[in-house]
Design an enzyme around this catalytic site. Structure first.
Site, PDB file in Angstrom:
ATOM      1  N   LYS A 162       4.209  26.828  -9.743  1.00  6.91           N
ATOM      2  CA  LYS A 162       5.550  26.733 -10.312  1.00  6.91           C
ATOM      3  C   LYS A 162       6.205  25.469  -9.774  1.00  6.91           C
ATOM      4  O   LYS A 162       5.887  24.997  -8.682  1.00  6.91           O
ATOM      5  CB  LYS A 162       6.386  27.957  -9.961  1.00  6.91           C
ATOM      6  CG  LYS A 162       6.763  28.058  -8.486  1.00  6.91           C
ATOM      7  CD  LYS A 162       7.626  29.264  -8.215  1.00  6.91           C
ATOM      8  CE  LYS A 162       7.985  29.337  -6.720  1.00  6.91           C
ATOM      9  NZ  LYS A 162       8.749  30.538  -6.377  1.00  6.91           N
ATOM     10  N   THR A 202      23.514  15.313  -4.942  1.00  7.42           N
ATOM     11  CA  THR A 202      22.704  16.522  -4.989  1.00  7.42           C
ATOM     12  C   THR A 202      21.260  16.182  -5.299  1.00  7.42           C
ATOM     13  O   THR A 202      20.958  15.125  -5.862  1.00  7.42           O
ATOM     14  CB  THR A 202      23.254  17.496  -6.052  1.00  7.42           C
ATOM     15  OG1 THR A 202      22.412  18.642  -6.139  1.00  7.42           O
ATOM     16  CG2 THR A 202      23.319  16.824  -7.415  1.00  7.42           C
ATOM     17  N   GLY A 203      20.383  17.071  -4.931  1.00  6.09           N
ATOM     18  CA  GLY A 203      18.970  16.908  -5.230  1.00  6.09           C
ATOM     19  C   GLY A 203      18.559  17.560  -6.536  1.00  6.09           C
ATOM     20  O   GLY A 203      17.389  17.474  -6.927  1.00  6.09           O
ATOM     21  N   ARG A 250      19.108  14.105  -8.029  1.00  6.40           N
ATOM     22  CA  ARG A 250      17.799  13.789  -7.466  1.00  6.40           C
ATOM     23  C   ARG A 250      17.952  12.826  -6.285  1.00  6.40           C
ATOM     24  O   ARG A 250      17.261  11.828  -6.164  1.00  6.40           O
ATOM     25  CB  ARG A 250      16.888  13.189  -8.526  1.00  6.40           C
ATOM     26  CG  ARG A 250      16.555  14.122  -9.678  1.00  6.40           C
ATOM     27  CD  ARG A 250      15.799  15.335  -9.214  1.00  6.40           C
ATOM     28  NE  ARG A 250      15.299  16.138 -10.329  1.00  6.40           N
ATOM     29  CZ  ARG A 250      14.783  17.359 -10.189  1.00  6.40           C
ATOM     30  NH1 ARG A 250      14.736  17.914  -8.983  1.00  6.40           N
ATOM     31  NH2 ARG A 250      14.325  18.024 -11.229  1.00  6.40           N
ATOM     32  N   LYS A 295       7.329  18.214  -6.060  1.00  3.73           N
ATOM     33  CA  LYS A 295       8.295  19.035  -6.802  1.00  3.73           C
ATOM     34  C   LYS A 295       7.655  20.291  -7.393  1.00  3.73           C
ATOM     35  O   LYS A 295       8.069  20.779  -8.442  1.00  3.73           O
ATOM     36  CB  LYS A 295       8.962  18.210  -7.916  1.00  3.73           C
ATOM     37  CG  LYS A 295       9.796  17.042  -7.414  1.00  3.73           C
ATOM     38  CD  LYS A 295      10.450  16.304  -8.573  1.00  3.73           C
ATOM     39  CE  LYS A 295      11.346  15.189  -8.071  1.00  3.73           C
ATOM     40  NZ  LYS A 295      10.647  14.172  -7.268  1.00  3.73           N
ATOM     41  N   ASP A 354      28.064  17.661  -1.093  1.00  2.00           N
ATOM     42  CA  ASP A 354      26.828  18.265  -1.570  1.00  2.00           C
ATOM     43  C   ASP A 354      27.179  19.282  -2.652  1.00  2.00           C
ATOM     44  O   ASP A 354      28.357  19.634  -2.828  1.00  2.00           O
ATOM     45  CB  ASP A 354      26.108  18.928  -0.396  1.00  2.00           C
ATOM     46  CG  ASP A 354      24.804  19.569  -0.816  1.00  2.00           C
ATOM     47  OD1 ASP A 354      24.105  18.998  -1.659  1.00  2.00           O
ATOM     48  OD2 ASP A 354      24.497  20.658  -0.303  1.00  2.00           O
TER      49      ASP A 354
END
Length: 964
Positions: free
Chosen positions: A485, A594-595, A676, A466, A313
């Site tokens: 935001k 990773t996101g 993502r 998101k 990660d």
């Protein structure tokens, strides 16, 4: 009904008359003349079928409040974590031990000694090692199960966890939940119970509803090595009987040979390996260079020594997960860490002007900064918490709101470090969040004035949207404002047209900053009332509720005013760069999952040296269909020695149409970055590598969204970070910092693998050499199934005479830890392939056959003719050979190894005084005994030592120069 159903019914109808005819033909005569055998056999077969038959697993529908609708009775919906009760303890424990082929095999061998025609020695010769092995295995198993615990989850049809929320006693039916193991989001989301279920449990049984539960699934694992050795043992026994000519009761002799050669399968192999693994775990946790490391399972420490892929990660693993506000961009002006004091002065000036009268013609820089900072201070889910004070007399005093909201006593709790970083930044520039509950929040201005806002609606952040939003009403003015935001990909179509957002987001991402777009929209009272009515109606919808709610919210998300772009930095953990370089030099391919967005992930990959300086990066273009994926894969195929960066959406398309081709190309890359990426995709990537490469994988992470990836890998490592201990508790190994993984793999993993290999080889060598001696002895004596050694000789040989020196190999090391870290290329030797292990196994088989033949043939033919002298010479030479072989194998001596050698040999010498049943004590004290034992031992060991010396001289191992 289907055609198949008609066919089944018709066949049953046609066979019914025949069954009745047959039944009429079966009378008393049939029963007396053999019919009873048929009936007994049928009953036994039926009972065996019932005992072996697994209970059919099926789905169930449970009605709430209507028990009469239940089609059948189900067991109580109660979960018990106890495995046994007072009745099932003994059979349950026995089943857990003897379900393994190894233990079951030795149980059968031990039980065969109760048959007089099959008995070849004393009962304790076979029962004592079996009981000892079972006790050790039980101890290790209980220890493992107490240490290792992995969460059990409720799964739906698509393998997703389902949180069910009916009622809450707090906040008028409100509750905060986390969905990190579903979508990777670690924020605490506010959920409100449905009105009709909020009165639970009083009205539980008046609800007309049902729950449909899918049938459960089960899996199972087997030991193939033991079965292979057993097959070799049976083949050897058949050969002995065949050479005997299959004369006499050859079947009995075959079983006796199987028992005689049972030492080919060493009963102590599993015990020694399990005890060795426990020792490796203890060494890892006691290593002062990696403090805080916890071994949560002692079954796979050697897996750390042959890893090929490391999937990691980013946030909290490679980075510290400590966000620092770095940049504020307003479109025409940008503020960094060196100009934050200007923002503070603008905030002071803005609030000073707001108290003075006068119309505002156009927005000044101060007013724009004020609106941006105010939006950041309001649009979040952060809650300020005030610690309790302890008075002089020891009583606790709670800090109240009227105590000036002491800054020294305030801490922030939030969903993620990003939120806290933003709120702390607004505090540093003069606008402080001092209080918050479900319905309101208060801000403190630089002058100390308290501004109150009512929270009308809040829209939490989700991985799909998101973005997050909040609608507040300012108490003093009554103005209603919708703040939002989110990520630039989600906000770009929501905010008004601009020409700078996309470019600045890319610039910040290339700096390694995590960006958020902040916008607002002013609402009139009529506009908000209209929205609230439509929003409440959508939430009460029975069908497509989620889509209808999202549609109502999206009606507000139009033409919003773009206020600013924020950038926060997540700093790298200590020594991440040298650690990744160390792993790369060790031949481990690193994939970062990773996101974060593509630009941020690419920047971190470069700054952390996940991608080396001289390597190119191929960014996989977004694809949405088969044709685009085909073209992009062809473009990627033309690249050589370059890192790959791909998004989760494109990855899903590639895996759907070109799974094998994509995995083959990606595995050739020195590094891969998947951005993502959802938690489900992380686990999917791990399983793909396991299926397509058959190599060992390791997954490391720090959050609950990494649990699925950690549990799917062959070896899971969790980091205790700021997101809790979910990953740590679900992993096989827990560390406190990423840099510790270098020593964990290069030193402990490598040592554990090599030590387990040496330990296993010697245990098998110990069984093979004694079986070879038995085969030579039986061959010379006309293939008689008579044991060579009996009673205490066999028990002592496998325990006190050789166990301690062999087990002391868990302390051996070829190079020092410092050298293993300095030269990580040594790690590659363990991951080159399986041919090396098979080759080593064959070498040890040949060594065992050679030494066993020399020991037995030399003692039996060349020197002695009396059987008692043969036993004394061959057994003593056998013990000395084992001790010398261990001594010749050790590369780094430890004082415990020396003690083990002398202790074992001393025990053997001391036991000679009590072995008069097997030895001629007057013979073993003579000079012929000594020189004959020495000669046989020298012939069995010296040639092997010479070969080993020549091999090391002309083909030295990779570590030989380092160890010198």
């Amino acid at each position: 009904m289907s055609e198949e159903g008609f066919e089944n019914d018709e066949s049953d109808y046609q066979t019914l008359p025949r069954a009745r005819v047959n039944q009429r033909q079966r009378g008393l005569g049939w029963f007396l003349f053999g019919g009873w055998k048929v009936l007994c056999g049928s009953c036994c077969d039926c009972l065996a079928h019932i005992c072996r038959r697994k209970k059919e697993l099926k789905a169930r529908t449970v009605w709430l409040g209507c028990p009469e609708k239940c089609e059948e009775k189900f067991p109580k919906n109660t979960i018990k974590n106890q495995k046994y009760n007072i009745v099932t303890f003994v059979p349950g424990v026995l089943y857990q031990q003897f379900k393994f082929f190894l233990n079951l095999y030795f149980l059968v061998v031990a039980c065969s000694q109760f048959v007089p025609s099959l008995k070849i020695g004393y009962l304790y010769t076979y029962w004592a090692p079996l009981v000892n092995a079972l006790q050790c295995c039980s101890f290790v198993t209980v220890t493992i199960k107490n240490v290792s615990s992995r969460n059990e989850k409720l799964y739906t049809e698509h393998n997703q966890n389902v949180p069910l929320f009916f009622s809450s006693f707090f906040f008028a039916g409100a509750c905060f939940i986390r969905t990190d193991q579903l979508d990777g989001e670690t924020d605490w989301k506010l959920k409100v119970a449905v009105g009709c279920t909020q009165r639970l449990p009083a009205d539980l049984f008046s609800i007309s509803a049902y729950v449909y539960a899918q049938r459960p699934h089960d899996t199972f694992i087997l030991n193939r090595l033991t079965k292979a050795l057993f097959l070799a043992q049976v083949v050897l026994s058949v050969v002995m009987v065949a050479l005997q000519g299959f004369v006499g009761p050859w079947f009995r002799n075959l079983f006796r040979f199987v028992v005689l050669f049972s030492y080919i399968i060493p009963i102590s192999l599993r015990v020694n390996l399990d005890m060795g693994k426990s020792a490796y775990g203890w060494m890892i946790m006691k290593d002062e260079n990696i403090p805080g490391t916890v071994v949560r399972t002692s079954t796979i420490p050697e897996e750390l020594g042959r890893l090929v892929y490391l999937l990691t990660d980013k946030t909290g693993t490679l980075t510290q997960n400590e966000m620092i506000f770095k940049r504020l961009h307003l479109g025409t002006v940008s503020y960094g860490t060196d100009t934050m004091d200007e923002i503070q002065s603008h905030i002071v000036q803005s609030y000073a002007q707001s108290q003075s009268s006068g119309p505002k013609v156009r927005k000044s820089v101060s007013s724009r900064i004020h609106e941006a900072v105010k939006a950041i201070a309001l649009c979040h889910n952060v809650t300020p918490v005030y610690e309790s004070h302890t008075s002089v007399n020891g009583e606790t005093e709670t800090a109240e709101a009227d105590q000036d909201f002491s800054d020294d006593n305030r801490t922030y709790q939030a969903s993620s470090p990003d939120e806290v970083a933003l709120v702390r930044w607004t505090e540093s520039v003069g606008l402080t969040l001092v209080n918050r509950d479900l319905t309101s929040l208060q801000l403190k201005t630089p002058s100390g004035q308290i501004l109150s806002f009512y929270i009308l609606q809040i829209f939490p952040f989700t991985s799909e949207s998101k973005r997050m939003g909040i609608i507040v009403r300012e108490e003093s003015t009554g103005d209603i404002t919708f703040y939002m935001k989110g990520a630039d990909v989600a906000m770009a179509s929501i905010v008004q047209y601009n020409d700078w957002l996309e470019e600045e987001c890319g610039n910040m991402a290339r700096e390694g900053l995590r960006t958020l777009v902040v916008a607002k929209k002013s609402l009139s009272e009529e506009q908000y009332q209209d929205f609230e009515n439509r929003y409440n109606q959508a939430k009460l919808s029975i069908h497509d509720r989620t889509l209808k709610v999202a549609a109502v919210v999206e009606s507000l998300e139009r033409e919003m005013e773009l206020l600013c772009l924020t950038g926060v930095e997540d700093q790298l953990q200590a020594d991440v760069r040298p650690t990744l370089e160390l792993l790369r030099n060790a031949g481990i391919k690193i994939w970062m999952l990773t996101g974060d967005k593509l630009e941020t992930a690419t920047c971190i990959a470069k700054s952390s040296h996940l991608v080396s300086r001289n390597q190119d990066i191929h960014v996989f273009r977004p694809v949405s269909n088969r044709g685009e994926a085909h073209l992009e894969l062809n473009a990627f195929r033309r690249k050589h020695d370059c890192a790959l960066v791909i998004s989760g959406d494109s990855l899903e398309v590639c895996l759907r149409y070109y799974e094998h081709e994509f995995v083959e190309l990606a595995c050739q890359c020195p590094a891969v970055v998947c951005c993502r990426c959802s938690p489900t995709q992380k686990a999917q990537i791990v399983r793909l590598l396991q299926q397509h490469t058959a190599n060992r994988t390791c997954a490391i992470g720090d959050g609950g969204n990494d649990v699925s990836m950690i549990q799917a890998a062959d070896c899971g490592i969790g980091i205790e970070g700021k997101e809790g201990k979910q990953a740590s508790l679900a992993a096989d190994f827990s560390i406190t910092q990423f840099k510790h993984i270098g020593r964990l793999l290069m030193v402990h993993g490598r040592n554990s693998y090599k030590r387990s290999a040496a330990l296993g080889q010697f245990v098998m060598h110990r069984g093979m050499i004694i079986s070879t001696m038995q085969a030579v002895f039986s061959s010379i004596f006309f293939f008689a199934s008579v044991p060579l050694y009996q009673g205490f000789l066999m028990v002592g040989y496998a325990t006190i005479y050789t166990m301690f020196p062999v087990f002391s190999l868990v302390l051996d090391q070829d190079v020092k830890p410092e050298m293993a870290l300095l030269y990580p290329e040594l790690y590659k030797d363990l991951t080159k392939g399986r041919s090396l292990s098979f080759k080593t196994f064959l070498i040890w088989v040949l060594i065992s056959v050679y030494q066993g033949g020399i020991l037995m043939y030399g003692a039996l033919v060349l020197f002695e003719s009396e059987f008692v002298h043969v036993v004394a010479i061959s057994f003593t030479a056998l013990i000395l050979t084992e001790l010398l072989m261990v001594a010749l194998t050790i590369r780094t001596w430890h004082w415990l190894m020396v003690v083990a050698e002398f202790f074992s040999f001393g025990c053997y010498l001391a036991s000679l005084a009590f072995l008069n049943e097997y030895f001629d004590l007057s013979f073993i004290t003579t000079w012929p005994f000594l020189w004959k034992v020495s000669a046989i031992t020298l012939v069995s060991c010296l040639p092997l030592y010479i070969i080993k010396y020549l091999k090391r001289k002309f083909s030295p191992p990779s570590y030989s120069k380092l160890s010198s």
